[in-house]
Enzyme design. Structure first.
Site, PDB file in Angstrom:
ATOM      1  N   GLY A  12       0.768  -1.270  -0.021  1.00 45.91           N
ATOM      2  CA  GLY A  12      -0.066   0.082  -0.003  1.00 45.91           C
ATOM      3  C   GLY A  12       0.821   1.306   0.004  1.00 45.91           C
ATOM      4  O   GLY A  12       2.128   1.175   0.251  1.00 45.91           O
ATOM      5  N   ASP A  13       0.248   2.427  -0.093  1.00 49.70           N
ATOM      6  CA  ASP A  13       0.874   3.750  -0.038  1.00 49.70           C
ATOM      7  C   ASP A  13       1.760   3.905  -1.319  1.00 49.70           C
ATOM      8  O   ASP A  13       2.985   4.642  -1.192  1.00 49.70           O
ATOM      9  CB  ASP A  13       1.671   3.781   1.197  1.00 49.70           C
ATOM     10  CG  ASP A  13       0.622   3.962   2.310  1.00 49.70           C
ATOM     11  OD1 ASP A  13      -0.129   4.065   2.351  1.00 49.70           O
ATOM     12  OD2 ASP A  13       1.053   3.135   3.330  1.00 49.70           O
ATOM     13  N   GLU A  14       1.545   3.107  -2.109  1.00 55.07           N
ATOM     14  CA  GLU A  14       2.655   3.332  -3.643  1.00 55.07           C
ATOM     15  C   GLU A  14       2.644   4.477  -4.255  1.00 55.07           C
ATOM     16  O   GLU A  14       3.378   4.825  -5.044  1.00 55.07           O
ATOM     17  CB  GLU A  14       2.526   1.966  -4.481  1.00 55.07           C
ATOM     18  CG  GLU A  14       2.547   0.682  -3.614  1.00 55.07           C
ATOM     19  CD  GLU A  14       1.587   0.008  -3.191  1.00 55.07           C
ATOM     20  OE1 GLU A  14       0.245   0.877  -3.086  1.00 55.07           O
ATOM     21  OE2 GLU A  14       1.299  -1.053  -2.848  1.00 55.07           O
ATOM     22  N   LYS A  16      -0.708   5.429  -5.629  1.00 57.25           N
ATOM     23  CA  LYS A  16      -1.664   4.726  -6.658  1.00 57.25           C
ATOM     24  C   LYS A  16      -2.817   6.137  -6.756  1.00 57.25           C
ATOM     25  O   LYS A  16      -3.148   6.240  -7.722  1.00 57.25           O
ATOM     26  CB  LYS A  16      -2.602   3.880  -5.932  1.00 57.25           C
ATOM     27  CG  LYS A  16      -1.915   2.466  -5.931  1.00 57.25           C
ATOM     28  CD  LYS A  16      -2.808   1.216  -5.351  1.00 57.25           C
ATOM     29  CE  LYS A  16      -3.271   1.665  -3.940  1.00 57.25           C
ATOM     30  NZ  LYS A  16      -2.271   1.657  -2.991  1.00 57.25           N
ATOM     31  N   GLY A  40      -6.123   5.709   1.857  1.00 58.46           N
ATOM     32  CA  GLY A  40      -6.049   7.281   1.773  1.00 58.46           C
ATOM     33  C   GLY A  40      -5.248   7.679   0.694  1.00 58.46           C
ATOM     34  O   GLY A  40      -3.936   7.197   0.441  1.00 58.46           O
ATOM     35  N   HIS A  41      -5.910   8.571  -0.234  1.00 57.77           N
ATOM     36  CA  HIS A  41      -5.354   8.948  -1.246  1.00 57.77           C
ATOM     37  C   HIS A  41      -4.905  10.619  -1.409  1.00 57.77           C
ATOM     38  O   HIS A  41      -5.910  11.372  -0.919  1.00 57.77           O
ATOM     39  CB  HIS A  41      -6.053   8.706  -2.614  1.00 57.77           C
ATOM     40  CG  HIS A  41      -5.973   7.587  -3.207  1.00 57.77           C
ATOM     41  ND1 HIS A  41      -6.977   6.858  -3.664  1.00 57.77           N
ATOM     42  CD2 HIS A  41      -5.445   6.339  -2.787  1.00 57.77           C
ATOM     43  CE1 HIS A  41      -7.035   5.863  -4.108  1.00 57.77           C
ATOM     44  NE2 HIS A  41      -5.890   5.278  -3.614  1.00 57.77           N
ATOM     45  N   GLN A 223      -5.095   0.002  -1.051  1.00 55.36           N
ATOM     46  CA  GLN A 223      -3.968  -0.768  -0.142  1.00 55.36           C
ATOM     47  C   GLN A 223      -3.027  -1.551  -1.285  1.00 55.36           C
ATOM     48  O   GLN A 223      -2.758  -1.077  -2.221  1.00 55.36           O
ATOM     49  CB  GLN A 223      -4.611  -2.014   0.791  1.00 55.36           C
ATOM     50  CG  GLN A 223      -5.210  -1.369   2.065  1.00 55.36           C
ATOM     51  CD  GLN A 223      -6.561  -1.020   1.932  1.00 55.36           C
ATOM     52  OE1 GLN A 223      -7.526  -1.622   1.155  1.00 55.36           O
ATOM     53  NE2 GLN A 223      -6.900   0.143   2.574  1.00 55.36           N
ATOM     54  N   THR A 238      -4.834  -6.762   5.388  1.00 54.90           N
ATOM     55  CA  THR A 238      -6.078  -5.995   5.556  1.00 54.90           C
ATOM     56  C   THR A 238      -7.119  -7.107   5.294  1.00 54.90           C
ATOM     57  O   THR A 238      -6.880  -8.317   5.305  1.00 54.90           O
ATOM     58  CB  THR A 238      -6.499  -4.952   4.702  1.00 54.90           C
ATOM     59  OG1 THR A 238      -7.583  -4.114   5.154  1.00 54.90           O
ATOM     60  CG2 THR A 238      -6.441  -5.106   3.266  1.00 54.90           C
ATOM     61  N   THR A 298      -1.521   8.797   5.368  1.00 53.04           N
ATOM     62  CA  THR A 298      -2.572   9.636   5.087  1.00 53.04           C
ATOM     63  C   THR A 298      -3.863   9.535   5.891  1.00 53.04           C
ATOM     64  O   THR A 298      -4.434  10.497   6.183  1.00 53.04           O
ATOM     65  CB  THR A 298      -3.186   9.559   3.594  1.00 53.04           C
ATOM     66  OG1 THR A 298      -2.170   9.323   2.604  1.00 53.04           O
ATOM     67  CG2 THR A 298      -4.065  10.588   3.049  1.00 53.04           C
ATOM     68  N   GLY A 301      -1.653   9.113   9.883  1.00 57.69           N
ATOM     69  CA  GLY A 301      -0.512  10.064  10.307  1.00 57.69           C
ATOM     70  C   GLY A 301       0.757   9.084  10.887  1.00 57.69           C
ATOM     71  O   GLY A 301       1.685   9.601  11.153  1.00 57.69           O
ATOM     72  N   LEU A 331      10.692   7.954  -7.600  1.00 60.86           N
ATOM     73  CA  LEU A 331      12.275   7.810  -8.013  1.00 60.86           C
ATOM     74  C   LEU A 331      13.133   8.968  -7.439  1.00 60.86           C
ATOM     75  O   LEU A 331      14.208   8.807  -6.971  1.00 60.86           O
ATOM     76  CB  LEU A 331      12.414   7.757  -9.642  1.00 60.86           C
ATOM     77  CG  LEU A 331      13.701   7.608 -10.011  1.00 60.86           C
ATOM     78  CD1 LEU A 331      14.008   5.942  -9.667  1.00 60.86           C
ATOM     79  CD2 LEU A 331      13.787   7.594 -11.509  1.00 60.86           C
TER      80      LEU A 331
HETATM   81  P1  IMP Z   1      -7.009  -2.607   8.424  1.00 60.02           P
HETATM   82  O1  IMP Z   1      -7.040  -2.447   6.963  1.00 60.02           O
HETATM   83  O2  IMP Z   1      -7.090  -1.298   9.247  1.00 60.02           O
HETATM   84  O3  IMP Z   1      -7.514  -3.436   9.177  1.00 60.02           O
HETATM   85  O4  IMP Z   1      -5.231  -2.773   8.745  1.00 60.02           O
HETATM   86  C1  IMP Z   1      -4.467  -3.894   8.657  1.00 60.02           C
HETATM   87  C2  IMP Z   1      -3.093  -3.559   7.926  1.00 60.02           C
HETATM   88  O5  IMP Z   1      -3.312  -2.971   6.684  1.00 60.02           O
HETATM   89  C3  IMP Z   1      -2.477  -2.708   8.878  1.00 60.02           C
HETATM   90  O6  IMP Z   1      -1.017  -3.153   8.845  1.00 60.02           O
HETATM   91  C4  IMP Z   1      -2.457  -1.347   8.229  1.00 60.02           C
HETATM   92  O7  IMP Z   1      -1.479  -0.590   8.430  1.00 60.02           O
HETATM   93  C5  IMP Z   1      -2.612  -1.860   6.750  1.00 60.02           C
HETATM   94  N1  IMP Z   1      -3.057  -0.981   5.922  1.00 60.02           N
HETATM   95  C6  IMP Z   1      -4.671  -0.694   5.752  1.00 60.02           C
HETATM   96  N2  IMP Z   1      -4.786   0.198   4.831  1.00 60.02           N
HETATM   97  C7  IMP Z   1      -3.660   0.565   4.420  1.00 60.02           C
HETATM   98  C8  IMP Z   1      -3.301   1.643   3.375  1.00 60.02           C
HETATM   99  O8  IMP Z   1      -4.138   2.108   2.781  1.00 60.02           O
HETATM  100  N3  IMP Z   1      -2.154   1.797   3.147  1.00 60.02           N
HETATM  101  C9  IMP Z   1      -1.141   0.987   3.858  1.00 60.02           C
HETATM  102  N4  IMP Z   1      -1.250   0.257   4.729  1.00 60.02           N
HETATM  103  C10 IMP Z   1      -2.624   0.019   5.316  1.00 60.02           C
END
Ligand code: IMP
Length: 447
Positions: A12-14, A16, A40-41, A223, A238, A298, A301, A331
């Protein structure tokens, strides 16, 4: 016409948000298929920054239909705050549609998410605390509330009286928390229902019609692959399916509707929450990546853990998603480094492997095998073509593409829309799943 899925190729957080925003330009419809307000975007347009959790980023384009599909889970309070945010910026929400089959996050989901994390102690997952897991758990347990239930005041009364009674037993007896007052929750959610009613429809019909009208559809994954419930680093995942396959289930479309899959990966790796991370950097370089890359979540925090690019994960994401091409983001964050490492394989218990292990305990024992490449020692954020890039940066990209066996179609060098190199058209360029960048077939070596 092309129907494209955009997925995260790491944890996640790449980035996108920026890539879907770019691709949304040529999309008629942008659709979310899983996840909830855990996502979060951040999108930067000129001097305005948008932080969206549920509404697809296509909402910034006046003629793009934006759909929140049935595979998502919706926290109405957060969604309404997002609607308020975009409307206050004079962006219309008239093109938004919400699936009536999407499940609703209730106050007891948030409470249970946080309480169960506390109870897990050292086994905690590090969730976002937004009630995502408990909402999906209720979906599977068949005690969930769907958007269509929210739209039916009489039915909602009956359903919530029963459900809250049941959840109160869990809150009180298992977690020592105060019970919830059903009438207060019902009142609150009936208010949300009235605000959201104009958007709630059977979105599976809308998306099917869009296919029949040969519209361009972009499916926006939240994600990333390694957070997928089935294919990620379970249990540190998740509760939904961010992988490309999830797009069919979470929208109600058959697989024949999909034309291509675009992966998004950072030029390095980050992870939030708990769980093994073989290329994690704990020293100065990790801190440098975190501060230059502004690696803070996002949604929560939280500081993101940072590490080198992991090609084992990259190859896995290519395979699991049937990825056609890749967008590499951030990059420019590597600009100041003298040398850059890339994990090319793992060593597990003295044996080297190029394959991602399903077993979480085995994964925790993986040691990265690195190849070191030279850095480029100058800023890339103003580069607008591959020719503008320092040769070492170009080599780095070529090395990644060859290693994970997928062509790179987009390179992102900063948050704004123009800080982007389009290497080839990611939507209409040649489809290359299972082909090497030079066009020869890829043979998947056995584990
Ligand atoms: P949950 O989705 O809140 O149940 O969290 C499960 C796992 O997914 C945890 O490690 C979160 O930090 C991770 N996670 C959930 N949503 C995101 C995201 O949008 N970006 C990065 N990690 C996420």
């Amino acid at each position: 016409m092309a129907n494209v899925i955009v997925i995260g190729a790491q944890w996640g957080d790449e980035g996108k948000g920026k890539i879907t925003d770019l691709l949304s330009r040529s999309a008629d419809v942008v659709m979310r298929y899983q996840g909830g307000v855990n996502a979060g975007h951040t999108i930067v347009v000129k001097d305005q920054t948008f932080k969206l959790h549920l509404i697809p980023s296509g909402i910034l384009y006046p003629d793009t239909k934006c759909i929140i599909g049935s595979g998502t889970v919706i926290d109405p309070q957060v969604l309404i705050a997002e609607l308020d945010q975009i409307e206050s910026l004079n962006i219309s929400s008239k093109n938004l549609l919400i699936s009536e089959a999407a499940h609703v996050t209730m106050p007891y989901h948030r409470l249970i998410d946080k309480a169960s994390e506390e109870r897990r102690g050292s086994h905690k997952i590090g969730t976002t605390g937004r009630g995502i897991g408990p909402t999906y758990a209720d979906k599977s347990e068949r005690t969930g509330i769907r958007m269509l239930d929210l739209m039916d005041p009489q039915g909602l009364h009956e359903q919530l009286e029963w459900t809250i009674n049941y959840k109160n037993v869990i809150l009180e007896k298992l977690y020592n928390l105060s019970p919830i007052d059903a009438s207060v929750v019902i009142e609150e959610y009936l208010g949300y229902a009235e605000r959201l009613r104009p958007y709630v429809v059977d979105t599976s019909i809308c998306i099917y019609e869009a296919i029949r009208e040969r519209r361009n559809i972009l499916f926006e994954g939240a994600q990333g692959t390694l957070l997928d419930l089935d294919h990620g680093t379970y249990p540190f995942v998740t509760s939904s399916n961010p992988v490309a396959g999830g797009a069919c289930v979470g929208t109600g479309l058959g697989p024949t509707a999909i034309d291509r899959v675009i992966g998004v990966a950072k030029a390095y790796t980050t992870r939030v929450g708990e769980g093994p991370f073989p290329t994690e950097l704990s020293g100065d370089i990790g801190e440098q990546l975190c501060s230059i890359g502004a690696e803070f979540g996002t949604t929560t925090g939280r500081k993101r853990r940072c590490g080198w690019f992991d090609a084992v994960i990259g190859r896995y994401a290519v395979r699991i998603n049937g990825m056609d091409c890749l967008a590499i983001t951030k990059l420019d964050v590597l600009d100041g480094l003298e040398e850059i490492k890339v994990c090319v394989a793992y060593e597990i218990d003295g044996v080297s492997t190029e394959h991602f292990p399903t077993n979480a305990r085995k994964f925790a024992r993986c040691r990265p095998i690195y190849k070191t490449l030279p850095g480029w020692g100058r800023s890339t954020s103003d580069c607008r073509s591959l020719e503008d890039l320092p040769p070492q940066a170009l080599n780095y990209l070529k090395f990644l593409a060859e290693l994970i066996e997928v062509p790179i179609a987009i390179v992102s060098l900063g948050a704004s829309r123009d800080q982007t190199i389009i290497v080839e058209d990611p939507i209409h360029g040649p489809k290359r799943a299972l082909l090497k960048p030079d066009g020869t077939p890829i043979s998947l070596k056995s584990a």
